[in-house]
Design a protein around this motif. Structure first.
Motif, PDB file in Angstrom:
ATOM      1  N   GLU A 154       0.835  -1.192   0.000  1.00 51.93           N
ATOM      2  CA  GLU A 154       0.000   0.000   0.000  1.00 51.93           C
ATOM      3  C   GLU A 154       0.870   1.242   0.000  1.00 51.93           C
ATOM      4  O   GLU A 154       1.908   1.273   0.669  1.00 51.93           O
ATOM      5  CB  GLU A 154      -0.927   0.019   1.211  1.00 51.93           C
ATOM      6  CG  GLU A 154      -1.983  -1.057   1.161  1.00 51.93           C
ATOM      7  CD  GLU A 154      -2.971  -0.927   2.302  1.00 51.93           C
ATOM      8  OE1 GLU A 154      -2.563  -0.508   3.404  1.00 51.93           O
ATOM      9  OE2 GLU A 154      -4.148  -1.245   2.089  1.00 51.93           O
ATOM     10  N   PHE A 155       0.423   2.252  -0.752  1.00 47.24           N
ATOM     11  CA  PHE A 155       1.194   3.482  -0.910  1.00 47.24           C
ATOM     12  C   PHE A 155       0.270   4.678  -0.716  1.00 47.24           C
ATOM     13  O   PHE A 155      -0.771   4.779  -1.367  1.00 47.24           O
ATOM     14  CB  PHE A 155       1.814   3.542  -2.310  1.00 47.24           C
ATOM     15  CG  PHE A 155       2.793   2.434  -2.576  1.00 47.24           C
ATOM     16  CD1 PHE A 155       4.150   2.649  -2.418  1.00 47.24           C
ATOM     17  CD2 PHE A 155       2.354   1.174  -2.972  1.00 47.24           C
ATOM     18  CE1 PHE A 155       5.059   1.629  -2.655  1.00 47.24           C
ATOM     19  CE2 PHE A 155       3.253   0.153  -3.212  1.00 47.24           C
ATOM     20  CZ  PHE A 155       4.604   0.374  -3.047  1.00 47.24           C
TER      21      PHE A 155
ATOM     22  N   PHE B 264       1.061   7.424 -10.843  1.00 46.71           N
ATOM     23  CA  PHE B 264       1.358   6.786  -9.566  1.00 46.71           C
ATOM     24  C   PHE B 264       1.189   5.270  -9.687  1.00 46.71           C
ATOM     25  O   PHE B 264       2.028   4.498  -9.217  1.00 46.71           O
ATOM     26  CB  PHE B 264       0.423   7.364  -8.497  1.00 46.71           C
ATOM     27  CG  PHE B 264       0.827   7.078  -7.080  1.00 46.71           C
ATOM     28  CD1 PHE B 264       1.927   7.695  -6.522  1.00 46.71           C
ATOM     29  CD2 PHE B 264       0.085   6.213  -6.299  1.00 46.71           C
ATOM     30  CE1 PHE B 264       2.297   7.451  -5.202  1.00 46.71           C
ATOM     31  CE2 PHE B 264       0.443   5.952  -4.982  1.00 46.71           C
ATOM     32  CZ  PHE B 264       1.558   6.576  -4.438  1.00 46.71           C
ATOM     33  N   TYR B 265       0.113   4.839 -10.339  1.00 45.86           N
ATOM     34  CA  TYR B 265      -0.137   3.411 -10.574  1.00 45.86           C
ATOM     35  C   TYR B 265       1.039   2.786 -11.333  1.00 45.86           C
ATOM     36  O   TYR B 265       1.539   1.737 -10.963  1.00 45.86           O
ATOM     37  CB  TYR B 265      -1.433   3.244 -11.375  1.00 45.86           C
ATOM     38  CG  TYR B 265      -1.724   1.814 -11.763  1.00 45.86           C
ATOM     39  CD1 TYR B 265      -2.507   1.006 -10.947  1.00 45.86           C
ATOM     40  CD2 TYR B 265      -1.226   1.260 -12.940  1.00 45.86           C
ATOM     41  CE1 TYR B 265      -2.773  -0.311 -11.286  1.00 45.86           C
ATOM     42  CE2 TYR B 265      -1.484  -0.050 -13.286  1.00 45.86           C
ATOM     43  CZ  TYR B 265      -2.261  -0.827 -12.463  1.00 45.86           C
ATOM     44  OH  TYR B 265      -2.509  -2.138 -12.797  1.00 45.86           O
TER      45      TYR B 265
ATOM     46  N   LEU C 204      -1.061  -2.208  -4.415  1.00 46.88           N
ATOM     47  CA  LEU C 204      -0.520  -2.832  -5.608  1.00 46.88           C
ATOM     48  C   LEU C 204      -1.633  -3.555  -6.356  1.00 46.88           C
ATOM     49  O   LEU C 204      -2.549  -4.109  -5.754  1.00 46.88           O
ATOM     50  CB  LEU C 204       0.571  -3.851  -5.245  1.00 46.88           C
ATOM     51  CG  LEU C 204       1.899  -3.287  -4.759  1.00 46.88           C
ATOM     52  CD1 LEU C 204       2.835  -4.430  -4.361  1.00 46.88           C
ATOM     53  CD2 LEU C 204       2.551  -2.412  -5.816  1.00 46.88           C
ATOM     54  N   ALA C 205      -1.554  -3.558  -7.668  1.00 44.99           N
ATOM     55  CA  ALA C 205      -2.546  -4.229  -8.500  1.00 44.99           C
ATOM     56  C   ALA C 205      -2.244  -5.722  -8.593  1.00 44.99           C
ATOM     57  O   ALA C 205      -1.086  -6.141  -8.558  1.00 44.99           O
ATOM     58  CB  ALA C 205      -2.554  -3.628  -9.901  1.00 44.99           C
TER      59      ALA C 205
ATOM     60  N   ASP D 174       9.791  12.195  -3.865  1.00 45.42           N
ATOM     61  CA  ASP D 174       8.893  11.081  -3.604  1.00 45.42           C
ATOM     62  C   ASP D 174       7.474  11.561  -3.856  1.00 45.42           C
ATOM     63  O   ASP D 174       6.989  12.464  -3.185  1.00 45.42           O
ATOM     64  CB  ASP D 174       9.059  10.595  -2.164  1.00 45.42           C
ATOM     65  CG  ASP D 174       8.324   9.292  -1.900  1.00 45.42           C
ATOM     66  OD1 ASP D 174       7.485   8.890  -2.736  1.00 45.42           O
ATOM     67  OD2 ASP D 174       8.591   8.680  -0.868  1.00 45.42           O
ATOM     68  N   LEU D 175       6.809  10.952  -4.840  1.00 41.69           N
ATOM     69  CA  LEU D 175       5.459  11.366  -5.189  1.00 41.69           C
ATOM     70  C   LEU D 175       4.413  10.904  -4.182  1.00 41.69           C
ATOM     71  O   LEU D 175       3.270  11.312  -4.239  1.00 41.69           O
ATOM     72  CB  LEU D 175       5.083  10.799  -6.567  1.00 41.69           C
ATOM     73  CG  LEU D 175       5.964  11.249  -7.723  1.00 41.69           C
ATOM     74  CD1 LEU D 175       5.535  10.556  -9.001  1.00 41.69           C
ATOM     75  CD2 LEU D 175       5.885  12.753  -7.895  1.00 41.69           C
ATOM     76  N   ALA D 176       4.808  10.043  -3.256  1.00 43.01           N
ATOM     77  CA  ALA D 176       3.845   9.436  -2.349  1.00 43.01           C
ATOM     78  C   ALA D 176       3.396  10.354  -1.226  1.00 43.01           C
ATOM     79  O   ALA D 176       2.436  10.043  -0.554  1.00 43.01           O
ATOM     80  CB  ALA D 176       4.432   8.165  -1.742  1.00 43.01           C
ATOM     81  N   GLY D 177       4.028  11.448  -0.995  1.00 43.68           N
ATOM     82  CA  GLY D 177       3.542  12.268   0.105  1.00 43.68           C
ATOM     83  C   GLY D 177       4.408  13.463   0.358  1.00 43.68           C
ATOM     84  O   GLY D 177       5.327  13.762  -0.380  1.00 43.68           O
ATOM     85  N   GLY D 178       4.050  14.144   1.415  1.00 45.60           N
ATOM     86  CA  GLY D 178       4.761  15.360   1.771  1.00 45.60           C
ATOM     87  C   GLY D 178       4.197  16.536   1.011  1.00 45.60           C
ATOM     88  O   GLY D 178       3.631  16.399  -0.064  1.00 45.60           O
TER      89      GLY D 178
END
Length: 147
Positions: A29-30, A112-113, A53-54, A138-142
Motif C-alpha cells: 500500500e502506498f 502513480f499506478y 498494488l494491482a 517522492d510522489l507518495a507524500g509530503g
C-alpha cells in the motif's frame, strides 16, 4: 485488502540484506496526496489517499466491463477505482468517484499506478528549472517544500 508479505530476495540480494542485518517486507500500500483533490457532493475536498498494488485480476476484470468495451479510454477509470482504497474519508471508491476527479488528479493517479506497479517505487527524477540541478522527489507524500 491490507496485507504485508515478507519478500524473499534472490540469493545474491538475500546475502547482502542479511549482512546489513535487515529484512524488508514487501510494501503493498502506498499513500498519496492528490494535486487538487476529490470534491464530494457536500463540497468537502479530500486530498490524501491510499493505493494498493494491482493484482492480475485487477488488470483483467476491467476488460470484461461493457463501458471499457465501448470506450477503451474508460479502462484507466475502472482500473484506478479497483486499486485506490481510500481518498480522504471516502472508502467506497468506485468508477463514479474516479470520474469526478479533476483531470490532473486522474493523470497523477495513472502515473502513480505505473510507478508502484511497474517500477516498484514512488520516486521521480526531476531537475530544478532555475539551476538545472537534478534530484529525486517522492510522489507518495509530503507537501511542497518539505524534504
Amino acid at each position: 485488502m491490507r496485507r504485508t508479505v515478507q519478500f524473499q530476495a534472490p540469493q545474491g540480494e538475500h546475502a547482502e540484506r542479511e549482512s546489513a542485518g535487515r529484512s524488508e517486507p514487501l510494501r503493498t500500500e502506498f499513500a498519496f496526496d492528490l494535486p487538487r483533490g476529490y470534491v464530494d457532493e457536500s463540497g468537502t475536498v479530500h486530498r490524501s489517499g491510499v493505493m494498493r498494488l494491482a493484482t492480475a485480476r485487477d488488470e483483467l476484470v476491467p476488460l470484461r466491463d461493457d463501458r471499457v468495451r465501448e470506450n477503451s479510454a474508460y479502462l484507466s477509470v475502472v482500473l484506478i477505482s479497483r486499486v485506490v482504497t481510500r481518498i480522504g474519508t471516502v472508502e467506497d471508491i468506485h468508477p463514479g468517484v474516479i470520474e469526478d476527479l479533476f483531470a490532473s488528479d486522474l493523470a497523477f493517479l495513472q502515473d502513480f499506478y505505473r510507478r508502484i506497479n511497474a517500477e516498484g517505487h514512488t520516486r521521480a527524477a526531476v531537475s530544478c528549472p532555475s539551476c538545472k540541478e537534478e534530484f529525486a522527489v517522492d510522489l507518495a507524500g509530503g507537501r511542497l517544500g518539505e524534504s
